[in-house]
Design a protein around this motif. Structure first.
Motif, mmCIF file in Angstrom:
data_model
loop_
_atom_site.group_PDB
_atom_site.id
_atom_site.type_symbol
_atom_site.label_atom_id
_atom_site.label_comp_id
_atom_site.label_asym_id
_atom_site.label_seq_id
_atom_site.Cartn_x
_atom_site.Cartn_y
_atom_site.Cartn_z
ATOM 1 N N LYS A 101 21.914 12.385 65.175
ATOM 2 C CA LYS A 101 21.010 13.338 65.836
ATOM 3 C C LYS A 101 21.508 13.670 67.244
ATOM 4 O O LYS A 101 21.455 14.831 67.679
ATOM 5 N N LEU A 102 21.970 12.674 67.975
ATOM 6 C CA LEU A 102 22.493 12.921 69.315
ATOM 7 C C LEU A 102 23.698 13.868 69.261
ATOM 8 O O LEU A 102 23.831 14.772 70.098
ATOM 9 N N CYS A 103 24.568 13.667 68.279
ATOM 10 C CA CYS A 103 25.702 14.576 68.099
ATOM 11 C C CYS A 103 25.226 15.989 67.766
ATOM 12 O O CYS A 103 25.796 16.982 68.251
ATOM 13 N N GLN A 104 24.175 16.068 66.956
ATOM 14 C CA GLN A 104 23.628 17.370 66.578
ATOM 15 C C GLN A 104 23.085 18.111 67.793
ATOM 16 O O GLN A 104 23.322 19.307 67.964
ATOM 17 N N TYR A 105 22.371 17.393 68.668
ATOM 18 C CA TYR A 105 21.874 18.007 69.902
ATOM 19 C C TYR A 105 23.032 18.467 70.784
ATOM 20 O O TYR A 105 23.002 19.555 71.374
ATOM 21 N N ALA A 106 24.058 17.617 70.884
ATOM 22 C CA ALA A 106 25.204 17.952 71.728
ATOM 23 C C ALA A 106 25.907 19.215 71.236
ATOM 24 O O ALA A 106 26.301 20.078 72.041
ATOM 25 N N ARG A 107 26.066 19.347 69.918
ATOM 26 C CA ARG A 107 26.694 20.556 69.364
ATOM 27 C C ARG A 107 25.837 21.780 69.662
ATOM 28 O O ARG A 107 26.360 22.870 69.931
ATOM 29 N N TYR A 108 24.531 21.619 69.607
ATOM 30 C CA TYR A 108 23.637 22.746 69.858
ATOM 31 C C TYR A 108 23.776 23.246 71.296
ATOM 32 O O TYR A 108 23.803 24.456 71.542
ATOM 33 N N PHE A 109 23.886 22.322 72.241
ATOM 34 C CA PHE A 109 23.961 22.713 73.655
ATOM 35 C C PHE A 109 25.370 23.089 74.093
ATOM 36 O O PHE A 109 25.564 23.543 75.219
ATOM 37 N N ASN A 110 26.350 22.902 73.213
ATOM 38 C CA ASN A 110 27.715 23.326 73.491
ATOM 39 C C ASN A 110 27.895 24.725 72.905
ATOM 40 O O ASN A 110 27.945 24.914 71.690
ATOM 41 N N ASP A 111 27.974 25.732 73.770
ATOM 42 C CA ASP A 111 28.001 27.124 73.314
ATOM 43 C C ASP A 111 29.152 27.417 72.364
ATOM 44 O O ASP A 111 28.999 28.185 71.413
ATOM 45 N N VAL A 112 30.301 26.802 72.618
ATOM 46 C CA VAL A 112 31.480 27.053 71.776
ATOM 47 C C VAL A 112 31.248 26.513 70.368
ATOM 48 O O VAL A 112 31.482 27.200 69.367
ATOM 49 N N HIS A 113 30.773 25.280 70.276
ATOM 50 C CA HIS A 113 30.550 24.661 68.961
ATOM 51 C C HIS A 113 29.412 25.360 68.217
ATOM 52 O O HIS A 113 29.497 25.570 67.000
ATOM 53 N N ARG A 114 28.357 25.698 68.946
ATOM 54 C CA ARG A 114 27.228 26.355 68.294
ATOM 55 C C ARG A 114 27.654 27.710 67.730
ATOM 56 O O ARG A 114 27.324 28.058 66.592
ATOM 57 N N LEU A 115 28.393 28.489 68.512
ATOM 58 C CA LEU A 115 28.821 29.806 68.058
ATOM 59 C C LEU A 115 29.750 29.689 66.852
ATOM 60 O O LEU A 115 29.667 30.489 65.910
ATOM 61 N N TYR A 116 30.618 28.669 66.867
ATOM 62 C CA TYR A 116 31.523 28.473 65.728
ATOM 63 C C TYR A 116 30.732 28.228 64.442
ATOM 64 O O TYR A 116 30.989 28.876 63.408
ATOM 65 N N LEU A 117 29.773 27.305 64.479
ATOM 66 C CA LEU A 117 28.990 27.011 63.276
ATOM 67 C C LEU A 117 28.173 28.218 62.840
ATOM 68 O O LEU A 117 28.054 28.502 61.642
ATOM 69 N N ALA A 118 27.616 28.939 63.793
ATOM 70 C CA ALA A 118 26.842 30.132 63.458
ATOM 71 C C ALA A 118 27.731 31.175 62.774
ATOM 72 O O ALA A 118 27.309 31.836 61.817
ATOM 73 N N ALA A 168 18.531 17.156 54.144
ATOM 74 C CA ALA A 168 19.040 16.997 55.513
ATOM 75 C C ALA A 168 18.349 15.848 56.232
ATOM 76 O O ALA A 168 18.996 15.067 56.946
ATOM 77 N N VAL A 169 17.034 15.727 56.050
ATOM 78 C CA VAL A 169 16.288 14.620 56.664
ATOM 79 C C VAL A 169 16.771 13.294 56.111
ATOM 80 O O VAL A 169 16.978 12.319 56.849
ATOM 81 N N ALA A 170 16.959 13.228 54.786
ATOM 82 C CA ALA A 170 17.436 11.996 54.168
ATOM 83 C C ALA A 170 18.823 11.616 54.681
ATOM 84 O O ALA A 170 19.157 10.434 54.758
ATOM 85 N N ARG A 171 19.605 12.613 55.049
ATOM 86 C CA ARG A 171 20.961 12.364 55.558
ATOM 87 C C ARG A 171 20.926 11.884 57.004
ATOM 88 O O ARG A 171 21.906 11.357 57.513
ATOM 89 N N GLY A 172 19.777 12.047 57.675
ATOM 90 C CA GLY A 172 19.658 11.599 59.058
ATOM 91 C C GLY A 172 19.773 12.710 60.071
ATOM 92 O O GLY A 172 19.873 12.456 61.276
ATOM 93 N N LEU A 173 19.752 13.966 59.616
ATOM 94 C CA LEU A 173 19.840 15.105 60.521
ATOM 95 C C LEU A 173 18.460 15.514 61.010
ATOM 96 O O LEU A 173 17.454 15.223 60.365
ATOM 97 N N GLU A 174 18.429 16.193 62.134
ATOM 98 C CA GLU A 174 17.172 16.713 62.681
ATOM 99 C C GLU A 174 16.966 18.127 62.139
ATOM 100 O O GLU A 174 17.719 19.042 62.481
ATOM 101 N N PRO A 175 15.967 18.337 61.275
ATOM 102 C CA PRO A 175 15.825 19.642 60.612
ATOM 103 C C PRO A 175 15.487 20.794 61.545
ATOM 104 O O PRO A 175 15.733 21.950 61.211
ATOM 105 N N SER A 176 14.931 20.518 62.716
ATOM 106 C CA SER A 176 14.506 21.601 63.604
ATOM 107 C C SER A 176 15.632 22.149 64.472
ATOM 108 O O SER A 176 15.466 23.170 65.133
ATOM 109 N N ILE A 177 16.801 21.499 64.461
ATOM 110 C CA ILE A 177 17.918 21.926 65.305
ATOM 111 C C ILE A 177 18.963 22.631 64.449
ATOM 112 O O ILE A 177 19.727 22.003 63.717
ATOM 113 N N GLY A 178 18.975 23.965 64.510
ATOM 114 C CA GLY A 178 19.966 24.761 63.802
ATOM 115 C C GLY A 178 20.925 25.406 64.780
ATOM 116 O O GLY A 178 20.811 25.230 65.995
ATOM 117 N N TYR A 179 21.855 26.190 64.253
ATOM 118 C CA TYR A 179 22.887 26.784 65.095
ATOM 119 C C TYR A 179 22.848 28.315 65.060
ATOM 120 O O TYR A 179 23.072 28.955 66.086
#
Length: 365
Positions: free
Chosen positions: A117-134, A242-253
């Motif tokens: 989850k911490l990695c997921q938040y970090a990717r969200y706040f990193n504009d480069v990584h977020r734009l890539y996934l989007a 996604a929840v079962a995998r340990g991801l935060e469902p409310s944080i998308g890209y």
């Protein structure tokens, strides 16, 4: 192996179940109105509501070990004992209106994979990584829309020329993805492509169903009603995995954060919308599994929806459709996977990119 069963046919397949959790995923659909889900003696028990004399009658009984998620539609009561069992065993309970509008879900509060989850938040706040996934999400969606249009137009000579023109325009917009500088710009590309895609749908549907264009809420015709219901079911299926995998469902890209929206599931559904839900709806309409008389008149507030128990036909056909292996680009027929296996793979892929970086590869129809 992953299995889906509805509340109205689950008993017929008891012998086919394994008693080991994890070998399959079974979803309990509750759509019989004015019923109550209890939990007694390690079993889910579906009963009628109590009548004026305090009597209720057992309708179905299913082992708790065989259920991984519960979807309740309309007037369904779930007892505290049943809900407690679900929360204690990682079973997500999702609530919908009688016409399929998602209301909310109950999930366990147990923290899982905090590091992910911490990695997921970090990717969200990193504009480069977020734009890539989007970008990869939008690319996967448009590419599969194009493949689905080709699938629809197969053996339809009267539509071939118009389909080719639409595909050419969509491919032109798809080329803009690489140079997009913001998520908002990607939203614009996706929106134009979706308009082109649905603009040709009338070629593939019976005219009496009244489809003109994609309208989300409220649905103005049976096709839009079924698309919205199918997207909702698939989004919540992805959310649960996604929840079962340990991801935060409310944080998308691609999708921004909004109250009560599983933005990550909304991201991941994009590559599956056309090849799964759209194909299912168009196929069912052309096979006359879904007919105009199965739907209500258009209500200004509620829109068009299934009448009475006709929604059962939708669930029954849906379960059969998604239990089959899905065609995948570059994959031999004998190596194809069913939908649930594909979703698990895609959730694992995006989790891997979130944690370790690298390339995200969307599902390709």
């Amino acid at each position: 192996m992953f299995r889906f069963h509805s509340v109205f046919n689950i008993l017929s397949d008891f012998r086919s179940y394994s008693h080991k959790r994890g070998n399959f995923m079974s979803t309990l659909y509750l759509c019989s109105q004015k019923t109550k889900l209890r939990f007694m003696d390690n079993h889910f028990v579906l009963t009628t509501f109590e009548d004026e004399y305090g009597r209720s009658y057992e309708v179905k009984r299913i082992s708790g070990r065989q259920i991984d998620s519960v979807l309740a539609f309309g007037i369904i009561a779930i007892t505290r004992e049943a809900l407690t069992y679900c929360m204690s065993n990682g079973i997500t309970v999702s609530y919908f209106s009688s016409n399929g509008k998602y209301i909310g879900s109950s999930v366990s509060n147990e923290a899982k994979c905090s590091e992910l989850k911490l990695c997921q938040y970090a990717r969200y706040f990193n504009d480069v990584h977020r734009l890539y996934l989007a970008k990869m999400i939008v690319m996967g969606k448009i590419r599969n829309q194009i493949a689905t249009l080709k699938y629809f137009s197969h053996n339809r000579d009267n539509a071939a020329e118009q389909v080719d023109q639409v595909i050419s325009q969509m491919e032109m917009h798809m080329k803009r993805i690489g140079s997009a500088e913001s998520v908002r710009e990607l939203d614009g590309i996706e929106g134009v492509s979706a308009s082109l895609y649905f603009g040709i749908w009338r070629r593939f549907l019976p005219g009496e169903l009244g489809f003109v264009r994609r309208i989300k809420h409220p649905a103005t015709d049976p096709v839009n009603a079924m698309l919205s219901l199918g997207y909702t079911l698939l989004t919540n299926l992805i959310r649960g995995i996604a929840v079962a995998r340990g991801l935060e469902p409310s944080i998308g890209y691609l999708h921004e954060q909004h109250s009560n929206r599983p933005s990550l599931a909304c991201d991941l559904i994009e590559e599956f919308r056309a090849p799964i839900v759209d194909r299912f709806v168009v196929r069912g309409c052309n096979l006359q599994q879904f007919r105009p008389e199965m739907f209500s008149e258009n209500d200004p507030v509620k829109g068009v929806r299934f009448k009475g128990d006709f929604i059962r036909a939708f669930f029954s056909s849906w379960e059969m459709f998604i239990s089959k292996n899905v065609r995948e680009y570059g994959v031999a027929e004998e190596d194809r996977k069913d939908l649930i296996s594909l979703i698990v793979r895609q959730v694992d892929r995006i989790a891997g990119v979130i944690r370790n970086g690298g390339v995200y590869e969307p599902f390709r129809f």
